[in-house]
Motif scaffolding. Structure first.
Motif, short mmCIF file in Angstrom:
data_model
loop_
_atom_site.label_atom_id
_atom_site.label_comp_id
_atom_site.label_asym_id
_atom_site.label_seq_id
_atom_site.Cartn_x
_atom_site.Cartn_y
_atom_site.Cartn_z
N LYS A 281 0.84 -1.20 0.00
CA LYS A 281 0.00 0.00 0.00
C LYS A 281 0.88 1.25 0.00
O LYS A 281 1.97 1.25 0.57
CB LYS A 281 -0.89 -0.01 1.24
CG LYS A 281 -2.01 -1.01 1.10
CD LYS A 281 -2.75 -1.20 2.40
CE LYS A 281 -3.76 -2.32 2.24
NZ LYS A 281 -4.17 -2.87 3.52
N VAL B 51 1.04 5.51 0.72
CA VAL B 51 0.39 6.65 1.37
C VAL B 51 1.22 7.90 1.12
O VAL B 51 2.43 7.90 1.31
CB VAL B 51 0.21 6.41 2.89
CG1 VAL B 51 -0.27 7.67 3.59
CG2 VAL B 51 -0.75 5.26 3.16
N ILE C 16 6.82 12.38 11.88
CA ILE C 16 6.41 11.56 10.74
C ILE C 16 7.33 10.34 10.61
O ILE C 16 6.86 9.23 10.35
CB ILE C 16 6.41 12.41 9.45
CG1 ILE C 16 5.25 13.42 9.52
CG2 ILE C 16 6.28 11.53 8.21
CD1 ILE C 16 5.22 14.42 8.39
N ALA C 17 8.61 10.52 10.87
CA ALA C 17 9.54 9.38 10.84
C ALA C 17 9.13 8.34 11.88
O ALA C 17 9.15 7.13 11.61
CB ALA C 17 10.97 9.86 11.08
N ALA C 18 8.74 8.80 13.07
CA ALA C 18 8.37 7.87 14.14
C ALA C 18 7.07 7.14 13.80
O ALA C 18 6.93 5.94 14.06
CB ALA C 18 8.23 8.62 15.46
N VAL C 19 6.13 7.86 13.21
CA VAL C 19 4.85 7.24 12.86
C VAL C 19 5.04 6.22 11.74
O VAL C 19 4.62 5.07 11.84
CB VAL C 19 3.81 8.31 12.43
CG1 VAL C 19 2.59 7.65 11.80
CG2 VAL C 19 3.41 9.16 13.63
N ALA D 203 7.60 4.63 10.79
CA ALA D 203 8.39 3.45 11.19
C ALA D 203 7.51 2.34 11.74
O ALA D 203 7.91 1.17 11.76
CB ALA D 203 9.45 3.85 12.22
N GLN D 204 6.30 2.70 12.19
CA GLN D 204 5.39 1.69 12.74
C GLN D 204 4.64 0.91 11.65
O GLN D 204 3.85 0.03 11.96
CB GLN D 204 4.37 2.35 13.70
CG GLN D 204 5.00 2.95 14.96
CD GLN D 204 5.60 1.90 15.88
OE1 GLN D 204 5.14 0.77 15.93
NE2 GLN D 204 6.67 2.26 16.59
N TYR D 205 4.87 1.28 10.37
CA TYR D 205 4.16 0.61 9.26
C TYR D 205 5.15 0.12 8.22
O TYR D 205 5.24 0.69 7.13
CB TYR D 205 3.17 1.58 8.62
CG TYR D 205 2.05 2.02 9.52
CD1 TYR D 205 0.85 1.31 9.56
CD2 TYR D 205 2.20 3.11 10.36
CE1 TYR D 205 -0.18 1.69 10.40
CE2 TYR D 205 1.18 3.50 11.21
CZ TYR D 205 -0.01 2.79 11.22
OH TYR D 205 -1.02 3.17 12.05
N PRO D 206 5.90 -0.93 8.54
CA PRO D 206 6.92 -1.40 7.59
C PRO D 206 6.30 -1.88 6.27
O PRO D 206 7.00 -1.95 5.26
CB PRO D 206 7.60 -2.55 8.33
CG PRO D 206 6.68 -2.92 9.45
CD PRO D 206 5.89 -1.70 9.79
N ILE E 266 3.82 -0.37 4.61
CA ILE E 266 3.27 0.71 3.78
C ILE E 266 4.44 1.50 3.19
O ILE E 266 5.43 1.75 3.87
CB ILE E 266 2.36 1.65 4.61
CG1 ILE E 266 1.13 0.87 5.12
CG2 ILE E 266 1.92 2.85 3.78
CD1 ILE E 266 0.18 1.71 5.96
N PHE F 185 5.57 4.96 2.21
CA PHE F 185 5.18 6.36 2.42
C PHE F 185 5.93 7.27 1.45
O PHE F 185 7.13 7.12 1.24
CB PHE F 185 5.50 6.80 3.85
CG PHE F 185 4.58 6.19 4.87
CD1 PHE F 185 3.35 6.77 5.15
CD2 PHE F 185 4.93 5.01 5.54
CE1 PHE F 185 2.49 6.21 6.07
CE2 PHE F 185 4.07 4.44 6.47
CZ PHE F 185 2.85 5.04 6.74
#
Lengths: 271, 271
Positions: free
Chosen positions: B3, B5, B22-25, B27-30, B32, B34
């Motif tokens: 996916k 985003v 944004i980097a921290a957020v 990183a929680q979605y390997p 997706i 971005f």
């Protein structure tokens, strides 16, 4: 008397993420004294979390959370709703949007932003590169660098190099001194990666005087003499023209702002 | 297929603040992909803002705002409510809490977090200090430093020094080599400001092999030999014991995490 505000930060890792945002927010309130060294890292248990939140209420503190554990974040939110605790969750509004957009849930792994992956090692080697090739110490760096900064003394070459390195940009810099010929290799470099730095002469006088003072040296030095500085700047400008490279005036610019100008140039080139 | 985003960032200054979060957020979605290089800095007019937000809708992007201008922030919020744009305002939840808590309004001055004040100049001089006194180049730095890092080759002395310097901690470091006597001054320093760095020998073998490769050198060097490394580590550990200083194991730790351990030590001492 100035108003005082306490800020607690709660994180399930080291709590680095919230610091920059808090700095930006607090800078907007020059008349408030902020106490934001109440940093609670590695919060991994509900009891531990609730105890911190109770203390925050006693201290009338604002709590800023970057908890990535959904269970803990929900406990904190519920606690805040029940008690009126002033609570800001920086991560979950994002998570909710991403959930609704993609149906994907976060992996909830604390500290993963500090993962030792390829990006991380690139950044570390850019930092080591910038230290090694600071101040034109070794002309071998110029060919390998992504960016080469040129400027006379005190035009912020070193801190700017370190800042760019921290963004994984391999940066070298060359100090310009009218009496010292510049290395031949500079004329062979792609001009897209070179940037000239200048600064208003009056500002440089002050900066150099401060530097002399910090070094415990005589203030009447040639180094901070306005005529000398003007001569150096004329030399630098002439060189920048010959090299046909962009010139950045760092007067009144922070490192972040000067770096931004450079990054915009690089972005334009890569498009 | 992964996916994707898109993230737009909108700021009335250079837009640095949102990047870390944004980097921290993300990183929680390997899983997706971005695209977060849609950075819109210096947004100062409503028409300009609305145009960006319209593009965001077309691009199905999430918009992250650090606008400090209240009028612009309100326009963006209204626009998002009307259109269903996915919009996150990082500053205003804070501002609202501070307003209700203190009755004070933000000065709404874009970019003021990069103000050239005393804190800023302290940070810049700490960075210059760390570059100047990296690698034990000049023993004069040890006395003046806030922190002195000691360690054998590839225990992350340089990047850790630069990271701490960026937090305004004047940091010097000394490379340890069993065959090279350490400067006498080290024995006279307050031990509270010294930290020993170690790393698991197997990890060091790999790191040093990579370094040799990067330098285009023979991989069979003594430098990456496990027996040699164990000897160096034994020497370092013995010295740290003699100096009675804390030892930080950097194996599997990011620079941020190692720096955190040091900052916690410093905090404890200052209490």
């Amino acid at each position: 008397m100035k108003k005082e505000v306490l800020i607690y930060t709660v994180s399930d890792s080291i709590g680095e993420t919230s610091q920059k945002l808090i700095a930006a927010v607090t800078a907007q309130y020059p008349d408030i004294v902020f106490h934001n060294n109440y940093r609670f890292p590695f919060v991994n248990h509900e009891e531990q979390l609730i105890e911190i939140l109770r203390d925050a209420i006693k201290d009338k503190a604002i709590v800023v959370s970057t908890l990535v554990n959904a269970q803990l974040a929900m406990s904190a939110r519920n606690f805040a709703e029940k008690t009126g605790l002033q609570y800001i969750d920086l991560m979950n509004p994002f998570f909710e949007i991403l959930q609704s957009k993609t149906g994907t849930t976060p992996i909830q792994q604390p500290g993963i932003v500090h993962k030792l992956n390829a990006d991380y090692f690139n950044r570390i080697s850019a930092i080591e590169f910038a230290v090694k090739y600071d101040d034109g110490k070794d002309p071998h760096g110029f060919a390998e660098a992504d960016v080469v900064l040129l400027g006379i003394s005190r035009t912020s070459k070193t801190p700017l190099s370190m800042y760019l390195a921290n963004k994984s940009v391999k940066t070298a810099n060359l100090p310009l001194i009218p009496e010292v010929p510049i290395p031949e290799i500079i004329y062979q470099l792609p001009k897209e990666k070179m940037f000239g730095l200048i600064c208003a002469p009056e500002a440089l006088v002050k900066i150099r005087q401060n530097r002399l003072q910090a070094l415990g040296l005589n203030q009447d030095s040639n180094y901070s003499d306005i005529h000398r500085i003007e001569k150096e700047l004329a030399y630098a400008n002439e060189l920048f023209k010959k090299l046909e490279i962009p010139v950045i005036d760092v007067t009144e610019k922070s490192i972040e702002e000067s770096a931004f100008v450079i990054q915009e140039h690089l972005k334009k080139q890569s498009n």
